[in-house]
Design an enzyme around this catalytic site. Structure first.
Site, PDB file in Angstrom:
ATOM      1  N   SER A 127      68.776 -87.372 100.044  1.00  0.00           N
ATOM      2  CA  SER A 127      70.184 -87.038  99.815  1.00  0.00           C
ATOM      3  C   SER A 127      70.424 -85.545  99.990  1.00  0.00           C
ATOM      4  CB  SER A 127      70.536 -87.440  98.382  1.00  0.00           C
ATOM      5  OG  SER A 127      71.738 -86.846  97.963  1.00  0.00           O
ATOM      6  N   TYR A 152      68.100 -87.760  88.559  1.00  0.00           N
ATOM      7  CA  TYR A 152      68.303 -88.503  89.810  1.00  0.00           C
ATOM      8  C   TYR A 152      68.004 -87.610  91.012  1.00  0.00           C
ATOM      9  CZ  TYR A 152      70.890 -89.981  93.921  1.00  0.00           C
ATOM     10  OH  TYR A 152      71.233 -90.258  95.217  1.00  0.00           O
ATOM     11  N   LYS A 156      64.817 -87.524  94.072  1.00  0.00           N
ATOM     12  CA  LYS A 156      64.940 -87.425  95.543  1.00  0.00           C
ATOM     13  C   LYS A 156      63.993 -86.337  96.053  1.00  0.00           C
ATOM     14  CE  LYS A 156      67.928 -90.673  96.306  1.00  0.00           C
ATOM     15  NZ  LYS A 156      67.416 -91.925  96.880  1.00  0.00           N
TER      16      LYS A 156
END
Ligand code: UFG
Length: 342
Positions: A127, A152, A156
């Protein structure tokens, strides 16, 4: 003989669109999903679009034995790993849930992939969040990553690093990380799309749910950012365009065209778009008025980020093509489709 691609999380928003594009490009696809964050709507939609059933395995990628069994059952040439939790706020409240699931499942995939005779290719869904609040726009793959502001976002970054290190250590393993900007829209058939549970966090599902009357009013989070109209700017990428980038990346891996064992590509349009511009475009293309108001900034939001996609354009032979108007029309068609089913 056609090659087989495993799509983990293949019943989700991005996974279902990628599955359609892979099959249409001639790949055999195995979908695996634990259905923890979706129902069967997208799987059924994929089958309806393609006119046939696909192999579907209901399983959890945190179960190492289940992952090994899957690799024993199917001749998997490449894996696209989507299976992960994705709610930023929830990850702050429940970090161990996020680290356990998002890292554990990916490690199981890599263990199975590296043990595979003849090697295996792994594509990780990363992302633009890894760039944090960029100092320079647009961001290239060389732009520095910044410390993640949520567990989160940290998963990544950590999964990118786990893939990079694994590729370096284990012969036969190849990896690509695709850094997505803001995926929006739905398939032109309106048979697959985004299905947020509860109140949507993301802008476009919130817009479509407001337009259909499920939400009273869209809150625009801040109009005092240092951007041309004061609202946040993002790089909204059409979901089908994004899915096609995966086909190009998998083909590059399987055709032995990679320039290094581990590669990273930005997947965006290169065009910044503000919240207000997106709202206006939605109203115009769909011929309706949206109820919205300006509210305070959302904590954790950045002012702006958009991609320099030229490396992906040149190396993958891929380019985002659909206009934001077409994408927003597809998002609205999808919202109406699911409303009709309720
Ligand atoms: N926005 C609103 N109102 C809303 C929702 C969003 O004004 O109801 C604004 C946001 O402030 C932002 C823009 O719309 O300016 C886009 O917001 P999204 O929530 O759709 O997307 P984000 O860019 O915040 O989120 C994306 C990914 C996440 C990722 C995050 C990292 O969807 O997975 O970037 O910052 F973690």
């Amino acid at each position: 003989m056609s090659k087989t691609v495993l799509v983990s999380g293949g019943a989700g928003f991005i996974g279902s669109h990628v599955t359609v594009e892979l099959v249409q490009a001639g790949y055999d696809v195995v979908i695996a999903d634990n259905m923890s964050n979706c129902d069967e709507t997208n799987y059924k939609g994929v089958c309806a679009i393609l006119g046939r059933e696909l192999p579907f395995v209901k399983m959890d990628f945190c179960d190492a034995k289940a992952v090994r069994d899957l690799f024993a059952k199917y001749p998997i040439d490449a894996v696209i790993h989507f299976a992960a939790f994705k709610a930023v706020g929830e990850s702050v409240a429940e970090p161990l849930k996020y680290y356990g699931n998002n890292l554990g499942s990916f490690i199981n995939v890599l263990e199975a992939a590296r043990a595979k005779e003849g090697g295996c290719n792994v594509l990780f869904s990363s992302s633009a969040t890894v760039y944090g609040e960029p100092e320079q726009q647009p961001v290239t793959e060389q732009s520095p990553r910044q410390s993640a502001t949520s567990p989160y976002g940290n998963t990544k970054q950590m999964c990118e690093d786990i893939l990079r290190d694994s590729v370096k250590a284990y012969p036969g393993l190849k990896g690509i990380a695709l850094r997505y900007f803001n995926p929006i829209g739905a398939h032109p058939s309106a048979l697959i799309g985004e299905l947020p549970r509860g109140v949507p966090n993301n802008l476009v599902p919130y817009i479509t749910q407001t337009a259909i009357g499920k939400r009273e009013c869209l809150s625009i989070f801040g109009d005092d950012y240092p951007t041309p109209d004061g609202t946040g700017q993002r790089d909204y990428i059409d979901i089908v365009d994004l899915a096609k980038a995966h086909v190009a990346a998998v083909t590059r891996m399987l055709d032995g065209k990679m320039k290094a064992g581990y590669e990273i590509f930005n997947v965006g349009t290169g065009r910044p778009c503000s919240v207000l511009e997106l709202v206006k475009a939605f109203e115009k293309v769909n011929g309706l008025k949206l109820n919205y108001r300006i509210t305070a900034r959302r904590p954790g939001d950045i002012a702006a980020i958009w991609a320099d996609p030229s490396y992906a354009n040149a190396e993958l032979g891929w380019k985002a093509e659909r206009s934001v108007e077409d994408t927003l029309a597809s998002a609205w068609a999808w919202e109406k489709h699911i409303a009709g089913k309720e």
